[in-house]
Design an enzyme around this catalytic site. Structure first.
Site, PDB file in Angstrom:
ATOM      1  N   LYS A  11       4.837   4.365 -25.774  1.00 45.97           N
ATOM      2  CA  LYS A  11       3.374   4.402 -25.740  1.00 45.97           C
ATOM      3  C   LYS A  11       2.769   3.158 -25.077  1.00 45.97           C
ATOM      4  CE  LYS A  11       3.035   7.388 -29.805  1.00 45.97           C
ATOM      5  NZ  LYS A  11       2.462   7.524 -31.165  1.00 45.97           N
ATOM      6  N   PHE A  59      -8.289  12.307 -36.072  1.00 43.50           N
ATOM      7  CA  PHE A  59      -7.604  11.310 -35.239  1.00 43.50           C
ATOM      8  C   PHE A  59      -7.459  11.737 -33.780  1.00 43.50           C
ATOM      9  CE2 PHE A  59      -4.301  13.982 -37.151  1.00 43.50           C
ATOM     10  CZ  PHE A  59      -3.548  14.340 -36.042  1.00 43.50           C
ATOM     11  N   ARG A  87      14.739  10.504 -33.987  1.00 45.99           N
ATOM     12  CA  ARG A  87      13.743  10.313 -35.045  1.00 45.99           C
ATOM     13  C   ARG A  87      14.208   9.241 -36.033  1.00 45.99           C
ATOM     14  NH1 ARG A  87       9.457  12.993 -34.731  1.00 45.99           N
ATOM     15  NH2 ARG A  87       8.874  12.815 -36.916  1.00 45.99           N
ATOM     16  N   THR A  93       6.484   7.049 -39.145  1.00 50.62           N
ATOM     17  CA  THR A  93       5.274   6.853 -38.343  1.00 50.62           C
ATOM     18  C   THR A  93       4.551   5.574 -38.731  1.00 50.62           C
ATOM     19  OG1 THR A  93       5.044   9.238 -38.132  1.00 50.62           O
ATOM     20  CG2 THR A  93       3.099   7.929 -37.637  1.00 50.62           C
ATOM     21  N   ARG A 104      10.051   1.432 -34.764  1.00 45.64           N
ATOM     22  CA  ARG A 104       8.700   1.197 -35.283  1.00 45.64           C
ATOM     23  C   ARG A 104       8.645  -0.018 -36.198  1.00 45.64           C
ATOM     24  NH1 ARG A 104       7.462   7.576 -35.901  1.00 45.64           N
ATOM     25  NH2 ARG A 104       6.496   7.879 -33.855  1.00 45.64           N
ATOM     26  N   ASN A 114       2.005   2.668 -32.715  1.00 49.56           N
ATOM     27  CA  ASN A 114       3.360   2.664 -33.275  1.00 49.56           C
ATOM     28  C   ASN A 114       4.461   2.771 -32.218  1.00 49.56           C
ATOM     29  OD1 ASN A 114       3.262   5.371 -32.619  1.00 49.56           O
ATOM     30  ND2 ASN A 114       3.290   6.099 -34.736  1.00 49.56           N
ATOM     31  N   HIS A 117       7.029   7.855 -29.493  1.00 48.53           N
ATOM     32  CA  HIS A 117       6.878   9.233 -29.976  1.00 48.53           C
ATOM     33  C   HIS A 117       8.184   9.947 -29.720  1.00 48.53           C
ATOM     34  CE1 HIS A 117       5.512  13.427 -30.231  1.00 48.53           C
ATOM     35  NE2 HIS A 117       6.192  13.610 -29.112  1.00 48.53           N
TER      36      HIS A 117
END
Length: 142
Positions: A11, A59, A87, A93, A104, A114, A117
């Site tokens: 991100k 959001f 994951r 998250t 994270r 964070n 993704h």
């Protein structure tokens, strides 16, 4: 077990902090191969399309604003159990709840910022991969 593909985003917060190489290193160290990758700066239209399932949620607008705030790296990962493995590498998250040593826990600034993704199911992975990559841009490695 058969090879599986998943989709990953680094991100804007992580790209801005020059974490791409570190995150790629950890992805590969976890036994996943990067079989497609590119840097993109999402338009508002692209962000709306990618996150369409969240439209109407509180959001949604802040998420679009964040995801269009700077370039992102999108990639297709491949490996045994790729979705679950990535994951696990990402962590929860909320970085405050993420296990030590996860992406994270180590790199996220907050729940919104964070850093990464990853697809949460085979159906999501297929949809997300197709959104960014035509099959001709995916290069499986031996």
């Amino acid at each position: 077990m058969a090879l599986e593909r998943t989709f990953s985003i680094i991100k804007p917060d992580a790209v801005k902090r020059n974490l791409i190489g570190e995150i790629y290193h950890r992805i590969e160290k976890a036994g996943l191969q990067i079989i497609a990758a590119k840097m993109v700066h999402l338009s508002e239209e692209q962000a709306s399309g990618f996150y369409a399932e969240h439209e109407g949620k509180p959001f949604f607008e802040p998420l679009k604003e964040f995801m269009t705030s700077g370039p992102i790296m999108v990639q297709v990962l491949e490996g045994e159990n790729a979705i679950a493995r990535y994951r696990e590498l990402m962590g929860k998250t909320n970085p405050e709840e993420a296990a030590c040593g996860t992406l994270r826990a180590d790199y996220a600034l907050s729940m919104r910022y964070n850093s990464v993704h990853g697809s949460d199911s085979p159906a999501s992975a297929a949809r997300e991969i197709e959104f960014f990559f035509p099959e001709s841009e995916i290069c499986p490695r031996p």
